[in-house]
Design an enzyme around this catalytic site. Structure first.
Site, PDB file in Angstrom:
ATOM      1  N   HIS A   1       8.529   0.518  -3.019  1.00  0.00           N
ATOM      2  CA  HIS A   1       7.867   0.965  -4.250  1.00  0.00           C
ATOM      3  C   HIS A   1       8.377   1.927  -4.948  1.00  0.00           C
ATOM      4  CE1 HIS A   1       3.752  -0.948  -3.968  1.00  0.00           C
ATOM      5  NE2 HIS A   1       3.751  -0.754  -2.688  1.00  0.00           N
TER       6      HIS A   1
ATOM      7  N   GLN B   1       6.622  -0.160   2.251  1.00  0.00           N
ATOM      8  CA  GLN B   1       5.935   0.919   1.404  1.00  0.00           C
ATOM      9  C   GLN B   1       7.247   2.037   0.761  1.00  0.00           C
ATOM     10  OE1 GLN B   1       2.813   0.664   1.850  1.00  0.00           O
ATOM     11  NE2 GLN B   1       2.535   2.176   0.302  1.00  0.00           N
TER      12      GLN B   1
ATOM     13  N   GLU C   1      -2.712   7.935   1.737  1.00  0.00           N
ATOM     14  CA  GLU C   1      -3.195   6.744   0.834  1.00  0.00           C
ATOM     15  C   GLU C   1      -3.643   5.533   1.668  1.00  0.00           C
ATOM     16  OE1 GLU C   1      -1.600   4.230  -3.016  1.00  0.00           O
ATOM     17  OE2 GLU C   1      -0.252   5.215  -1.426  1.00  0.00           O
ATOM     18  N   HIS C   2      -2.457   5.057   2.597  1.00  0.00           N
ATOM     19  CA  HIS C   2      -2.526   4.017   3.332  1.00  0.00           C
ATOM     20  C   HIS C   2      -2.686   4.442   4.919  1.00  0.00           C
ATOM     21  CE1 HIS C   2      -0.826   2.215  -0.490  1.00  0.00           C
ATOM     22  NE2 HIS C   2      -1.862   1.491  -0.258  1.00  0.00           N
TER      23      HIS C   2
ATOM     24  N   ASP D   1      -2.366  -4.583  -0.470  1.00  0.00           N
ATOM     25  CA  ASP D   1      -1.902  -4.677  -1.831  1.00  0.00           C
ATOM     26  C   ASP D   1      -2.222  -5.903  -2.620  1.00  0.00           C
ATOM     27  OD1 ASP D   1      -0.920  -2.190  -1.434  1.00  0.00           O
ATOM     28  OD2 ASP D   1       1.195  -3.029  -0.759  1.00  0.00           O
TER      29      ASP D   1
ATOM     30  N   HIS E   1     -41.842  26.531 -18.186  1.00  0.00           N
ATOM     31  CA  HIS E   1     -41.693  25.087 -17.472  1.00  0.00           C
ATOM     32  C   HIS E   1     -43.178  24.890 -16.932  1.00  0.00           C
ATOM     33  CE1 HIS E   1     -37.470  25.664 -17.683  1.00  0.00           C
ATOM     34  NE2 HIS E   1     -37.277  24.549 -16.913  1.00  0.00           N
TER      35      HIS E   1
END
Length: 796
Positions: A245, A242, A310-311, A344, A403
């Site tokens: 990245h 991770q 996120e993960h 991924d 209405h």
């Protein structure tokens, strides 16, 4: 304070605002200027030539191509399961709301190209859009000076592999503005998706409203919950993966094991020494990483939910159980052999996920990102009249009298108001009684199930057997009832042993009475199954369109209902069903075979696959089994192999005993014993038991009508297809046909001609029961002029 890189989108807004405004005013010229300024590339047009896409694909490494093709296959399979089916809710007789899921017309998909090239992101953006049915898909990716001002070759190759013809060499905020406002080279999009840097995120925030956007993506992040069973080498490898990245990537280890951090540190050092991007990894681990030691897994989960990663990887002893409790995460990776790297690339899940804690309120990119739910409301005049009094009240309460007037011009107040509460002696109408009752919250606003019961010459809407019992059978039933009439002062046989023995003999398959249960209609047997094996906190899944009572009974028993989807031809793919079961882990699975309202029976292999995959009970509803075409197997054959299988039947259809209300099921004796815990005492009257036994003793007689109805059904299928209509194959005593632009109008036109059929199933389809030859002639005679009228209207 848990680590996470700061993403100052507000500060970036000040920098991207003039860029986006410039693109709005000057279009492509502004995009060209900003591309030269930020990327060092001067392009006469942003549009990538078709030859460049073809060349990139031709030059793609065969191994990479094979990997991309497999990733596409898996991703498409997962996302096809996300596509929701349109569905119709009958709010009241003559009043329906159809939920239609409509794709956007054009999508702009952004693929980043910074420190790392992401052909996988091409797949994650494009496949959901294609599955959703988006008409036009355009891709933008930053130009690379080292590649002649084109996006990375792998990105272009992935686009070509997916059949994308429109690719633009544009990155950053100017790409988002291009999609929002359009240029001479690129038409404006309805929605833009895809991850990017802080400037891309800022542009999305700025332009939201001008164009639809997905989540604002920030630096990537992972949290790993691990206990004493976790392998330190696996944990270290996942942290490094991770961190490579981005120097701003965040990595969090949450553990109940005081020694795991030290063991992980020991194996991390040699792994890091050989990592290609070790400097980037070291920077990320030094800047945004931490290890949180907690007392137990409950505390670990609380930390993870608060961080909302996120993960989220879960490497604990019972990973699946803990994963089921996660509330806040973009994606969850369960067990030691489901690393984030799998997600991924090859899991089939989407890797465009919420970051920065936004997983508390936002999900990842999906088919739903490209769809809009549209409600289509239909109402007949009587249905409108039935609620006019309530519209009067609400219009007055909100001081919007126009209405109410818009309703009353259609149904004046002197007309019959269906459902209006009765007036008291002074003429005052009380509030709705239901509104005053302490009704369960999950039942509030729901409408009772029921097909219309209208007095018309030809009724073909409820799948009844149109042939009444013969005089001989009527006498046998009367004699049987007379035989028990003198004992009605006593309770009946509580367990209906004699009836169950007769039912077992009728079913065959070596069943004994201990493997059969009977109740007041098959719906009651289903209710008892849900009472025993469902209930609060439990779930059931069905694959729709299917029998509408399954979800209704589930909800009535406080069992959560999960709507699975059938295939486009109304069949059920075994792999897709198994995938849904593995994903949702329901306590009960409902299968209808033959299926109502579509008519088709399931192959035994599908039922076997579901039984093998299901963690709980499997209920196969065979209400129409006797009408199945020759060679169609029954799930009864599987009972010796599957102790959690339940097969339900009814005497309403084949035995022409809809008025007697006798349903039954076959299952393992242990299942029957469980049902005894929830059945009401003496639930099956002595009269019902006597009627059913008399009918079983004369089974050959009603079953002879089944053959006649099968012949009428098959003849009707051929005739309807001969009229150019779509017709579902049927193993039941009904036929589903369509597709009509206005199915309700067809239904209404038939009703006006004295023929009642059923509005049920997918939008545009109608269901007609097989009737007597005279009834079928009447149906054909009524339908022909309706079809002729529709054809004339369609002519130019």
């Amino acid at each position: 304070m848990l680590p996470r890189a700061a993403l100052d989108t507000d500060a970036a807004l000040a920098q991207v605002r003039p860029v986006c405004e410039d693109v709005r005013l000057r279009g492509g010229a502004a995009v060209r200027d900003h591309t030269l300024r930020f990327d060092g590339v001067d392009l006469a047009t942003t549009r990538v030539a078709a030859t460049a896409l073809a060349d990139a694909l031709a030059a793609l490494d065969p191994g990479v191509r094979a990997a991309l093709e497999e990733a596409i296959r898996r991703t498409r399979r997962v996302h096809e399961a996300q596509r929701p089916a349109d569905h119709v809710t009958t709010v009241a007789p003559g009043a329906t709301v159809t939920e239609r899921y409509v794709p956007v017309g054009r999508a702009g998909l952004y693929v980043p190209g910074g420190l790392v090239t992401y052909p996988s992101s091409v797949i994650m953006n494009i496949v959901p859009a294609q599955v959703a049915g988006v008409g036009q898909v355009a891709v933008a990716s930053p130009p690379q000076p080292g590649h002649g001002g084109l996006p990375a070759p792998a990105v272009l190759a992935a686009c070509a592999l997916l059949g994308i013809e429109e690719v633009h060499a544009v990155g950053g905020a100017q790409a988002i503005a291009m999609f929002a406002y359009g240029t001479a080279d690129c038409a404006p999009a309805d929605v833009v998706t895809g991850p990017g840097n802080v400037y891309v995120a800022a542009a999305k925030r700025l332009l939201l409203g001008t164009v639809g956007t997905d989540a604002e993506a920030g630096p990537t992040e992972v949290a790993i919950i691990a206990d004493h069973t976790a392998a330190p080498g696996f944990v270290a490898a996942d942290l490094i993966a991770q961190a490579e990245h981005d120097p701003l990537a965040a990595c969090l280890l949450i553990t109940t094991d005081p020694g795991l951090a030290e063991r992980t540190e020991q194996v991390l050092a040699p792994q890091l020494a050989t990592a290609r991007h070790r400097d980037r990894v070291r920077q990320a681990l030094a800047g945004q990483s931490a290890c949180v030691l907690v007392d137990d897994l409950d505390a670990a989960l609380a930390v993870a939910d608060a961080w909302a990663p996120e993960h989220l990887e879960i490497q604990v002893e019972d990973a699946r159980a803990l994963a089921a409790r996660v509330r806040n995460a973009g994606a969850v990776f369960v067990g030691p052999y489901a690393p984030v790297s799998l997600g991924d690339y090859l899991a089939g899940s989407n890797h465009v996920l919420p970051t920065g804690g936004t997983a508390r309120h936002t999900g990842g990119l999906s088919v739903l990102s490209f769809l809009r739910g549209i409600h289509v409301v239909e109402s007949s005049k009587p249905a409108l009249a039935g609620v006019a009094v309530y519209i009067d009240a609400l219009g007055a309460a909100e001081d919007l009298p126009a209405h109410a007037a818009a309703v009353r011009i259609r149904v004046p107040s002197d007309q019959h108001d269906h459902g209006r509460p009765a007036a008291d002696g002074a003429g005052n109408r009380p509030r709705s009684l239901a509104a005053q009752l302490p009704l369960r919250a999950d039942l509030a606003g729901r409408v009772a199930y029921g097909a219309p019961q209208l007095d018309v010459p030809v009724r073909l809407n409820t799948n009844e057997n149109p042939y009444p019992p013969s005089p001989e059978l009527v006498r046998a039933i009367a004699d049987a009832v007379a035989g028990v009439a003198g004992t009605l002062n006593r309770y009946p046989d509580r367990d209906a042993v004699a009836l169950r023995a007769d039912l077992a003999a009728y079913l065959g398959h070596g069943l004994s009475w201990r493997q059969v249960w009977a109740a007041n209609g098959s719906n009651e047997t289903i209710q008892q199954v849900l009472q025993a094996f469902g209930g609060p906190g439990r779930t059931a899944i069905g694959f729709e369109p299917s029998y509408a009572m399954h979800p209704l009974i589930a909800r009535a028993t406080a069992t959560g209902w999960i709507s699975g989807a059938r295939d486009g031809d109304f069949g059920l793919d075994a792999a897709r069903a198994v995938q849904a079961i593995h994903h949702h882990r329901p306590d009960l699975v409902f299968l209808a075979s033959p299926n109502n309202p579509t008519g088709g029976a399931l192959p035994l292999a599908v039922i076997e696959a579901v039984c093998d995959a299901a963690p709980g009970m499997v209920v196969v509803d065979e209400a129409y089994a006797e009408f199945a075409r020759d060679g169609t197997p029954s799930a009864l054959a599987l009972l010796p192999r599957y102790s959690r299988l339940v097969v339900t039947r009814t005497m309403s259809k084949a035995f022409a005993l809809a008025g007697a209300r006798l349903g039954y099921l076959a299952a393992d004796p242990a299942v029957i014993e469980a049902l005894l815990l929830v059945r009401l005492p003496y639930h099956l009257s002595a009269v019902t038991q006597a009627v059913a036994q008399a009918a079983l003793a004369h089974a050959a007689e009603p079953l002879a009508t089944v053959q006649a109805l099968r012949a009428e059904r098959d003849s009707l299928v051929s005739w309807l297809r001969g009229q150019g209509l779509a017709v579902a194959d049927s193993d039941a005593n009904f036929v589903l046909f369509g597709e009509f632009g206005d199915a309700h109008a067809v239904w209404q036109a038939l009703l006006e001609r004295g023929v009642l059929i059923r509005e049920v199933g997918p939008p545009g389809w109608l269901r007609v029961s097989a009737g007597t030859p005279a009834e079928m002639d009447a149906f054909r005679g009524a339908l022909l002029p309706v079809l002729d009228g529709a054809r004339q209207e369609a002519r130019p």
